[in-house]
Each structure stands twice: as C-alpha cells, then as structure tokens.
Design a protein around this motif. Structure first.
Motif, short mmCIF file in Angstrom:
data_model
loop_
_atom_site.label_atom_id
_atom_site.label_comp_id
_atom_site.label_asym_id
_atom_site.label_seq_id
_atom_site.Cartn_x
_atom_site.Cartn_y
_atom_site.Cartn_z
N PHE A 1 33.00 9.17 -59.15
CA PHE A 1 32.27 8.93 -57.66
C PHE A 1 31.95 9.39 -57.31
N GLY A 2 31.87 10.49 -57.60
CA GLY A 2 30.45 12.35 -57.03
C GLY A 2 29.12 11.27 -57.16
N ALA B 1 29.46 7.89 -54.85
CA ALA B 1 29.74 8.81 -53.63
C ALA B 1 29.07 7.71 -52.21
N GLY C 1 29.66 5.13 -49.91
CA GLY C 1 29.28 5.72 -48.60
C GLY C 1 28.72 4.95 -47.52
N TYR D 1 36.65 4.22 -46.23
CA TYR D 1 36.15 4.99 -47.69
C TYR D 1 37.01 6.22 -47.61
N MET E 1 39.65 6.47 -51.47
CA MET E 1 39.92 7.62 -51.49
C MET E 1 42.58 8.36 -51.83
N THR F 1 33.75 15.96 -54.99
CA THR F 1 32.68 15.07 -55.38
C THR F 1 32.35 13.37 -53.98
N MET F 2 33.81 13.62 -53.56
CA MET F 2 33.69 11.86 -52.65
C MET F 2 33.41 12.13 -51.57
N LYS G 1 30.06 11.10 -49.38
CA LYS G 1 29.87 10.48 -47.69
C LYS G 1 29.10 11.20 -46.75
N SER H 1 22.47 14.42 -52.57
CA SER H 1 24.00 14.29 -53.09
C SER H 1 24.64 14.53 -53.89
#
Length: 434
Positions: free
Chosen positions: A334-335, A338, A342, A350, A355, A375-376, A380, A419
């Motif tokens: 998910f990182g 993201a 996002g 989100y 989450m 990470t998320m 985002k 990111s």
C-alpha cells in the motif's frame, strides 16, 4: 453478516464522498448510524459507541481549530511576507536559486496546513518571476505540490490528524515520530527544486532577465490586507511562532493548549480591541470548524466500526483471501500504490474508509498499525496537489493558466518518485520496518 454490512458501509461512504454530492460530515455520521441500526444494535448501545469514538478524536479536533486560526493570524500580520521577499531578492535572476526559493517559500507558507493559503501565498509571489525568466509554470506547481505534501506531515495537517484518529493516538505524538522523515522530505523537495532549475536553465530559462530582482512581494495586496500587517511587531510575532513550534517539539503540554496560548497572545498584542479580535477569529473560523466537525463526524464512524465488531469481521474476511507470503508486506504494497490510490480517493474516504481495513489486515500478519499508517500516509500526502479531486489543485492551475492534463503529465512521475523515495527513507531510518 457484520462483514458484509461493514464493506457495504465503507463502499457507500467512499462512493458518496467521491461523487461529491454530500458533505463528509453528513456521510460520516448518517451512514454508520444506519449501518449500526441495520446490524440490530439499539439506540443506547450506539450512543455508547459514538461516545467512545468521539473521545478518541476530540483532542485533535480542538488542535485543528486553534492551530488554523493561529497560523491564519500570523499570516495576516505579515510574519511570512518578509521571508518570502528576502528569498526572492536574494535569488535574483538565477534560475536554480529561484526554483529552490520556491520550495522554501512553499514550505514556510504551508506551516498552517491550509492548502488554499499556501497556493495563494506562493503562486502569486513567484509566478511573475517565472514568466519573466521563461520558466515553465509546471515547474512552479510541481515544487509547490512536493513542498505541500511534505509539510502536510505536521500534526495540524489533515492527513496526520486523520491518521491519528484511526490509530487512536494523539496527532502531536504521531508527528514527533515522523519528524525525521519530514526533515528528509524537505531536503528532497529542495533537491527536486534544484534539479528542475538546472533542467529549466538548460532549456534556456533565465536569459538576461534583470527585472526579476525588482519584483516585490505584496505589491498587489489590497488595502484591507495591508491594514492587518504589523511591521513594528514583526519580531514579536516571529518569536511567538518559533516558540509555539518549539513547544510542540518539546512536548511539555497538550498541543492544543500550546495553540490556545499562542493565539491568545497573538490576538492581544496585535489586535488589542475586542472588535478586531473577533474579526480575526471569524475570518479563519469557518475553515477550522469545518475540518474539526469532519473529524468529530469521523469519530462517530470509528466508534461504530469498533463497537459493533464490523472492523474485526471485515479484517477477517480480507485476511482469508490474502496470501500468507504477501501478508507481512501489506504495508509496503500500500505504500507503493498510495500515491495513485490517493489521487483517486478523497482524503476522508482514504483515511476513514480504507486505512482502518488495511491496518487491521496488516496487524493480523504481525505488521504494526503505525508501520502501515506511515506508508499509506506519505504517499497520500504527496498526491495532494496532483489529485483532480482536490479543490486547491484547480486553484493553483487557474492562477498560472495551466491545464490539469498538462500538470498531471508533467508532475506525476516526479511526485511518484518522491513518494517512493520517502518510503525508502522511512525504511532506512527505521521508521517503517519490513
């Protein structure tokens, strides 16, 4: 039954928020309440769930109200004007220094966590210089986007506050753990600005443009705005701002109390009359109250998801379809996605819809919720000003007369790279564990 109902609730919340047909406050309160009633829980039981959920977000809501008003006040009195003007003058007609100065100005301007304010401080100040020096407007918006994404890691930034709500921790405590990553993010942003400046210079920007040094910040400020400036109190306001931020880092008292005291001192010294104080509070209260109210509404959803057992049931369903070999890396997956995720999903959907599910699934595989949230959160954040569902994106593009497609085509690869770089940095400094 609870799992299906929970997924329907989350999907409903995300879809309604994405369509933009209803206020997030309404959605985050009514949809969970209806879901809880359908699940068979009584009014009294739901009341206790909501009470518990509200209790987890009330401190962060208070923090939001007073921090936004405080930084809005400091912007009114001209705390940031001198720094912006000095940076522009020092940069002169040096393309690289101009792009780096843009990064510094955007970073400073976003101390209040308000996207519209940052855009309105940075773009009007720098765009005339960009035009005179033949620097593409895409570069200005990209640097602004990167700086805002990094500075949104502040505790009064919306994503951090929302993540803190989901994690059930204080926003300031979360920020204190994120500070090393935020410092690196600022360095990365300035590095990106320098690289872009070099690229623009090679494309012929900055040729014999002497007028750039003559541009003054605030030339076009209206009379009302100038009346709010307090040049004779500049040092007091600068010291007050530094003291507030320093006290937050020192962590000796609740973050919301720090802003309460700072706001009171700022109002009393800069605007002694009751009428003037009320005017400044009313000027910034709408933005502060809307965000705080949304956060309290999210507390209703969090309380119901926990109290009804929906979250646990949903996580169990997701757990059954996640391969064991992938489960312990769910936070990294998910990182990586993201930023594009996002861009497509609104902030509330989100953080309050997606989450909690990912955190619960990750925890079943032994991944700490903080790891997954970090990470998320980073991806985002960086997507903030490249997302077509963020109003500030269109505000920034309108100020430089740039099409969304041109902005996204130019900026996406750079921001996605930022990111991933932030994700790698968070692992290397031990903030996120593999």
């Amino acid at each position: 039954m609870l799992s299906i109902l929970g997924f329907l609730m989350v999907i409903s919340i995300i879809v309604i928020l994405l369509k933009g047909k209803m206020s997030p406050i309404v959605v985050l309160i009514l949809v969970p309440l209806v879901a809880a009633l359908i699940a068979g829980f009584g009014i009294e039981e739901i009341g206790e769930m909501v009470k518990g959920g509200i209790g987890t977000v009330q401190n962060n809501s208070i923090l939001f109200i007073f921090s936004i008003i405080f930084f809005g006040l400091m912007s009114d009195v001209g705390v940031f004007d001198g720094m912006v003007s000095a940076l522009v003058k020092r940069a002169g007609n040096n393309v690289v220094l101009i792009t780096v100065a843009t990064g510094v100005i955007a970073t400073i301007a976003h101390l209040d966590g308000a996207t519209a304010t940052t855009v309105l401080v940075t773009v009007p100040a720098m765009y005339p210089i960009y035009k005179k020096m033949n620097i593409r407007p895409q570069v200005l918006i990209l640097i602004l986007a990167s700086a805002m994404g990094v500075m949104n890691l502040l505790p009064w930034g919306g994503p951090v506050a929302r993540s803190a709500v989901v994690l059930g921790m204080d926003a300031n405590d979360l920020w204190l753990r994120l500070i090393p990553l935020q410092v690196l993010g600022v360095i990365f942003t300035l590095g990106l600005a320098a690289i872009l400046g070099i690229i623009e210079k090679k494309k012929g920007a900055g040729i014999s443009i002497e007028e750039a040094t003559a541009i003054e910040i605030g030339q076009e400020d209206d009379i009302k705005g100038q009346d709010l400036k307090r040049p004779k109190l500049l040092w007091f306001n600068l010291l007050l701002t530094v003291a507030v931020i320093g006290t937050l880092v020192w962590d000796v008292m609740p973050a919301y109390l720090v802003f309460m005291i700072g706001l009171c001192l700022g109002l009393v010294i800069n605007f002694p009359s009751l009428k003037a104080q009320d005017a400044r509070i009313k000027a910034h209260a709408p933005a502060a109250l809307v965000i705080a109210a949304t956060m309290l509404a999210a507390g209703v959803m969090v309380g119901i998801m926990d109290g009804t057992g929906m979250l646990e049931a949903m996580a169990g369903s997701m757990l059954s379809i996640v391969p064991d070999f992938l489960g312990r890396y769910v936070h990294l997956v998910f990182g990586v996605i993201a930023l594009p995720l996002g861009m497509m999903i609104g902030t509330d959907a989100y953080f309050y819809g997606l989450m909690p599910l990912v955190l619960e699934v990750g925890s079943q595989f032994g991944v700490e919720p903080f790891n997954t949230a970090t990470t998320m959160l980073v991806g985002k954040n960086i997507s903030l000003l490249v997302s077509p569902i963020v109003p500030a994106t269109f505000l920034a593009l309108g100020l430089v007369d740039l099409d969304l497609k041109d902005h996204m085509k130019f900026s996406f690869k750079w921001l996605y790279g930022m990111s991933i770089l932030m994700l790698i940095a968070s692992i290397l400094i031990g903030l996120v564990h593999i």
